[in-house]
Motif scaffolding. Structure first.
Motif, PDB file in Angstrom:
ATOM      1  N   PRO A 201     -11.613  -8.001   0.516  1.00  5.57           N
ATOM      2  CA  PRO A 201     -10.479  -7.081   0.493  1.00  5.57           C
ATOM      3  C   PRO A 201     -10.713  -5.900   1.428  1.00  5.57           C
ATOM      4  O   PRO A 201     -11.802  -5.328   1.479  1.00  5.57           O
ATOM      5  CB  PRO A 201     -10.426  -6.637  -0.974  1.00  5.57           C
ATOM      6  CG  PRO A 201     -10.994  -7.793  -1.724  1.00  5.57           C
ATOM      7  CD  PRO A 201     -12.105  -8.315  -0.844  1.00  5.57           C
ATOM      8  N   GLY A 202      -9.662  -5.550   2.176  1.00  7.21           N
ATOM      9  CA  GLY A 202      -9.750  -4.474   3.153  1.00  7.21           C
ATOM     10  C   GLY A 202      -9.919  -4.969   4.576  1.00  7.21           C
ATOM     11  O   GLY A 202      -9.789  -4.181   5.526  1.00  7.21           O
ATOM     12  N   LEU A 203     -10.204  -6.260   4.741  1.00  2.59           N
ATOM     13  CA  LEU A 203     -10.333  -6.829   6.086  1.00  2.59           C
ATOM     14  C   LEU A 203      -8.955  -7.069   6.676  1.00  2.59           C
ATOM     15  O   LEU A 203      -8.077  -7.640   6.020  1.00  2.59           O
ATOM     16  CB  LEU A 203     -11.108  -8.138   6.019  1.00  2.59           C
ATOM     17  CG  LEU A 203     -11.269  -8.911   7.336  1.00  2.59           C
ATOM     18  CD1 LEU A 203     -12.178  -8.159   8.304  1.00  2.59           C
ATOM     19  CD2 LEU A 203     -11.810 -10.314   7.078  1.00  2.59           C
ATOM     20  N   ALA A 243      -3.630  -8.441   5.972  1.00  2.00           N
ATOM     21  CA  ALA A 243      -4.672  -7.721   5.246  1.00  2.00           C
ATOM     22  C   ALA A 243      -5.137  -8.580   4.081  1.00  2.00           C
ATOM     23  O   ALA A 243      -4.305  -9.146   3.350  1.00  2.00           O
ATOM     24  CB  ALA A 243      -4.150  -6.387   4.737  1.00  2.00           C
ATOM     25  N   ILE A 244      -6.435  -8.687   3.927  1.00  2.00           N
ATOM     26  CA  ILE A 244      -6.977  -9.352   2.746  1.00  2.00           C
ATOM     27  C   ILE A 244      -6.928  -8.345   1.602  1.00  2.00           C
ATOM     28  O   ILE A 244      -7.434  -7.217   1.721  1.00  2.00           O
ATOM     29  CB  ILE A 244      -8.417  -9.832   2.991  1.00  2.00           C
ATOM     30  CG1 ILE A 244      -8.473 -10.729   4.232  1.00  2.00           C
ATOM     31  CG2 ILE A 244      -8.941 -10.577   1.769  1.00  2.00           C
ATOM     32  CD1 ILE A 244      -7.549 -11.923   4.204  1.00  2.00           C
ATOM     33  N   THR A 245      -6.292  -8.731   0.509  1.00  6.92           N
ATOM     34  CA  THR A 245      -6.162  -7.873  -0.664  1.00  6.92           C
ATOM     35  C   THR A 245      -6.854  -8.552  -1.846  1.00  6.92           C
ATOM     36  O   THR A 245      -7.206  -9.734  -1.771  1.00  6.92           O
ATOM     37  CB  THR A 245      -4.683  -7.631  -1.009  1.00  6.92           C
ATOM     38  OG1 THR A 245      -4.134  -8.833  -1.553  1.00  6.92           O
ATOM     39  CG2 THR A 245      -3.882  -7.219   0.229  1.00  6.92           C
ATOM     40  N   ASP A 247      -5.554  -9.760  -4.259  1.00  6.88           N
ATOM     41  CA  ASP A 247      -4.696 -10.825  -4.755  1.00  6.88           C
ATOM     42  C   ASP A 247      -4.443 -11.940  -3.740  1.00  6.88           C
ATOM     43  O   ASP A 247      -3.784 -12.930  -4.068  1.00  6.88           O
ATOM     44  CB  ASP A 247      -3.344 -10.253  -5.189  1.00  6.88           C
ATOM     45  CG  ASP A 247      -3.496  -9.222  -6.297  1.00  6.88           C
ATOM     46  OD1 ASP A 247      -4.312  -9.459  -7.200  1.00  6.88           O
ATOM     47  OD2 ASP A 247      -2.814  -8.185  -6.233  1.00  6.88           O
ATOM     48  N   GLY A 248      -4.909 -11.787  -2.505  1.00  8.15           N
ATOM     49  CA  GLY A 248      -4.645 -12.812  -1.493  1.00  8.15           C
ATOM     50  C   GLY A 248      -4.571 -12.211  -0.110  1.00  8.15           C
ATOM     51  O   GLY A 248      -5.491 -11.528   0.332  1.00  8.15           O
ATOM     52  N   ALA A 249      -3.462 -12.474   0.582  1.00  9.38           N
ATOM     53  CA  ALA A 249      -3.254 -11.953   1.935  1.00  9.38           C
ATOM     54  C   ALA A 249      -1.847 -11.374   2.033  1.00  9.38           C
ATOM     55  O   ALA A 249      -0.888 -11.969   1.524  1.00  9.38           O
ATOM     56  CB  ALA A 249      -3.455 -13.049   2.975  1.00  9.38           C
ATOM     57  N   GLU A 250      -1.736 -10.241   2.679  1.00  7.43           N
ATOM     58  CA  GLU A 250      -0.436  -9.585   2.871  1.00  7.43           C
ATOM     59  C   GLU A 250      -0.175  -9.473   4.365  1.00  7.43           C
ATOM     60  O   GLU A 250      -1.026  -9.024   5.121  1.00  7.43           O
ATOM     61  CB  GLU A 250      -0.448  -8.193   2.241  1.00  7.43           C
ATOM     62  CG  GLU A 250       0.857  -7.436   2.428  1.00  7.43           C
ATOM     63  CD  GLU A 250       0.810  -6.018   1.860  1.00  7.43           C
ATOM     64  OE1 GLU A 250       1.716  -5.223   2.199  1.00  7.43           O
ATOM     65  OE2 GLU A 250      -0.124  -5.707   1.105  1.00  7.43           O
ATOM     66  N   ILE A 251       1.024  -9.875   4.794  1.00  7.46           N
ATOM     67  CA  ILE A 251       1.390  -9.773   6.207  1.00  7.46           C
ATOM     68  C   ILE A 251       1.823  -8.350   6.497  1.00  7.46           C
ATOM     69  O   ILE A 251       2.748  -7.823   5.881  1.00  7.46           O
ATOM     70  CB  ILE A 251       2.518 -10.765   6.542  1.00  7.46           C
ATOM     71  CG1 ILE A 251       2.109 -12.199   6.186  1.00  7.46           C
ATOM     72  CG2 ILE A 251       2.868 -10.661   8.026  1.00  7.46           C
ATOM     73  CD1 ILE A 251       3.233 -13.202   6.340  1.00  7.46           C
ATOM     74  N   MET A 252       1.157  -7.740   7.489  1.00  7.85           N
ATOM     75  CA  MET A 252       1.453  -6.360   7.850  1.00  7.85           C
ATOM     76  C   MET A 252       2.581  -6.257   8.880  1.00  7.85           C
ATOM     77  O   MET A 252       3.190  -5.193   9.012  1.00  7.85           O
ATOM     78  CB  MET A 252       0.191  -5.695   8.444  1.00  7.85           C
ATOM     79  CG  MET A 252      -0.996  -5.624   7.531  1.00  7.85           C
ATOM     80  SD  MET A 252      -0.843  -4.380   6.204  1.00  7.85           S
ATOM     81  CE  MET A 252      -0.498  -5.434   4.798  1.00  7.85           C
ATOM     82  N   THR A 253       2.842  -7.329   9.621  1.00 11.10           N
ATOM     83  CA  THR A 253       3.739  -7.246  10.776  1.00 11.10           C
ATOM     84  C   THR A 253       5.040  -8.039  10.580  1.00 11.10           C
ATOM     85  O   THR A 253       5.641  -8.485  11.551  1.00 11.10           O
ATOM     86  CB  THR A 253       2.999  -7.723  12.042  1.00 11.10           C
ATOM     87  OG1 THR A 253       2.310  -8.950  11.769  1.00 11.10           O
ATOM     88  CG2 THR A 253       1.997  -6.682  12.513  1.00 11.10           C
ATOM     89  N   LEU A 254       5.471  -8.201   9.343  1.00 10.94           N
ATOM     90  CA  LEU A 254       6.771  -8.808   9.097  1.00 10.94           C
ATOM     91  C   LEU A 254       7.879  -7.820   9.432  1.00 10.94           C
ATOM     92  O   LEU A 254       7.778  -6.626   9.093  1.00 10.94           O
ATOM     93  CB  LEU A 254       6.910  -9.212   7.627  1.00 10.94           C
ATOM     94  CG  LEU A 254       6.346 -10.561   7.190  1.00 10.94           C
ATOM     95  CD1 LEU A 254       6.548 -10.725   5.694  1.00 10.94           C
ATOM     96  CD2 LEU A 254       6.990 -11.703   7.950  1.00 10.94           C
ATOM     97  N   PRO A 255       8.946  -8.274  10.092  1.00 18.13           N
ATOM     98  CA  PRO A 255      10.077  -7.360  10.346  1.00 18.13           C
ATOM     99  C   PRO A 255      10.658  -6.868   9.029  1.00 18.13           C
ATOM    100  O   PRO A 255      10.770  -7.619   8.056  1.00 18.13           O
ATOM    101  CB  PRO A 255      11.080  -8.248  11.094  1.00 18.13           C
ATOM    102  CG  PRO A 255      10.279  -9.367  11.651  1.00 18.13           C
ATOM    103  CD  PRO A 255       9.154  -9.608  10.677  1.00 18.13           C
ATOM    104  N   ARG A 256      11.017  -5.610   8.995  1.00 15.36           N
ATOM    105  CA  ARG A 256      11.656  -5.043   7.815  1.00 15.36           C
ATOM    106  C   ARG A 256      13.151  -5.196   7.926  1.00 15.36           C
ATOM    107  O   ARG A 256      13.754  -4.973   8.979  1.00 15.36           O
ATOM    108  CB  ARG A 256      11.302  -3.548   7.680  1.00 15.36           C
ATOM    109  CG  ARG A 256       9.820  -3.315   7.364  1.00 15.36           C
ATOM    110  CD  ARG A 256       9.540  -1.847   7.152  1.00 15.36           C
ATOM    111  NE  ARG A 256       8.140  -1.611   6.810  1.00 15.36           N
ATOM    112  CZ  ARG A 256       7.615  -0.402   6.596  1.00 15.36           C
ATOM    113  NH1 ARG A 256       8.377   0.674   6.717  1.00 15.36           N
ATOM    114  NH2 ARG A 256       6.347  -0.268   6.280  1.00 15.36           N
ATOM    115  N   THR A 257      13.786  -5.581   6.840  1.00 15.31           N
ATOM    116  CA  THR A 257      15.238  -5.773   6.869  1.00 15.31           C
ATOM    117  C   THR A 257      15.943  -4.458   6.544  1.00 15.31           C
ATOM    118  O   THR A 257      15.358  -3.538   5.995  1.00 15.31           O
ATOM    119  CB  THR A 257      15.650  -6.836   5.843  1.00 15.31           C
ATOM    120  OG1 THR A 257      15.174  -6.460   4.544  1.00 15.31           O
ATOM    121  CG2 THR A 257      15.078  -8.172   6.225  1.00 15.31           C
TER     122      THR A 257
END
Length: 257
Positions: A201-203, A243-245, A247-257
């Motif tokens: 986590p944090g990577l 980002a490794i969290t 709980d898994g992986a979170e995408i940082m660069t998804l477009p925001r709607t």
């Protein structure tokens, strides 16, 4: 160097990722038939400044390039797949364009790339190239999480690419990010599961499947930067920073709607 962020720094990564995603989507909408690559570069420069961010490219001078990159976004057209240096070229109907962007804000870098077809002509083979890189990226993200190994991600990405019949080049691939753009660990676009660095986590990782239609061999353009397919075939490149969290992986660069 492998840099692990504090989990309290992840909001900064999300903010930087939103900047990158927003600029890429804006450039995609502006990249129409008749648009010049140098205009895309200028628009990107202005949007980076407006966001209070800093370019990771303009002064970048690694060993694989010839001098500082000197531009704010990579614009790779048709047979160009990586590190496309903007130049005086006007986009035409049916061009396959890849845009790659990395910026730093609040001490954290985000890096992302998209590929799309300009205009109304949409060759099925080009759409297939784009689709396989996007599916490979999603497979790599799905394999990421605390305790996973880098090889698990590489294997997931490579399986999608090779099952679709494409050859895989291992000279360039994904990488760690943090306070700087290119860090360890290297994430190849093919590999063996259960091998390599264990994710924590944090990577932050930038995963980037890229492919060429009928070859795995690259050639370097006369500009000293742009990497093209050796056969002149079409190419595609897709990338997200994750980002490794816990709980898994979170995408940082998804477009925001």
């Amino acid at each position: 160097m492998i840099e692990i962020l504090e989990l309290t720094d992840l909001p900064k990564a999300r903010e930087t990722g939103a900047v990158v995603a927003g600029i890429l989507q804006a450039m995609k909408s502006r990249a129409t038939v008749g648009t010049n690559l140098l205009d895309i570069d200028r628009w990107t420069q202005a949007m980076i400044a407006e966001a209070g961010a800093t370019s990771c490219y303009v002064d970048y001078a690694p060993s694989f390039g010839r001098g500082p990159f000197g531009h704010y976004i990579c614009t790779s057209v048709n047979d160009a797949v990586l590190h496309g240096r903007p130049y005086d070229y006007t986009l035409a109907d049916g061009d396959l364009l890849s845009l790659d962007l990395a910026v730093e804000k609040a001490g954290v870098v985000a890096d992302s790339a998209i590929s799309f077809i300009v205009g109304d002509t949409r060759p099925a083979a080009d759409l297939a190239l784009i689709d396989v890189t996007e599916r490979a990226l999603q497979a790599g993200i799905a394999a990421a999480g605390p305790g996973a190994r880098v090889g698990d991600l590489s294997y997931a990405i490579g399986t999608v690419l090779s099952d679709a019949g494409y050859q895989i080049n291992t000279e360039f691939g994904g990488h760690g990010v943090g306070s700087t753009m290119h860090q360890d660990p290297h994430v190849s676009n093919t590999g063996r599961p259960g091998r390599g660095y264990t994710l924590r986590p944090g990577l932050l990782l930038a995963l980037e499947p890229w492919i060429m239609a009928d070859t795995a061999k690259l050639v370097t353009d006369a500009d000293g930067w742009t990497l093209r397919s050796a056969t002149g075939c079409r190419t595609a490149h897709t990338e997200h920073t994750i980002a490794i969290t816990p709980d898994g992986a979170e995408i940082m660069t998804l477009p925001r709607t």
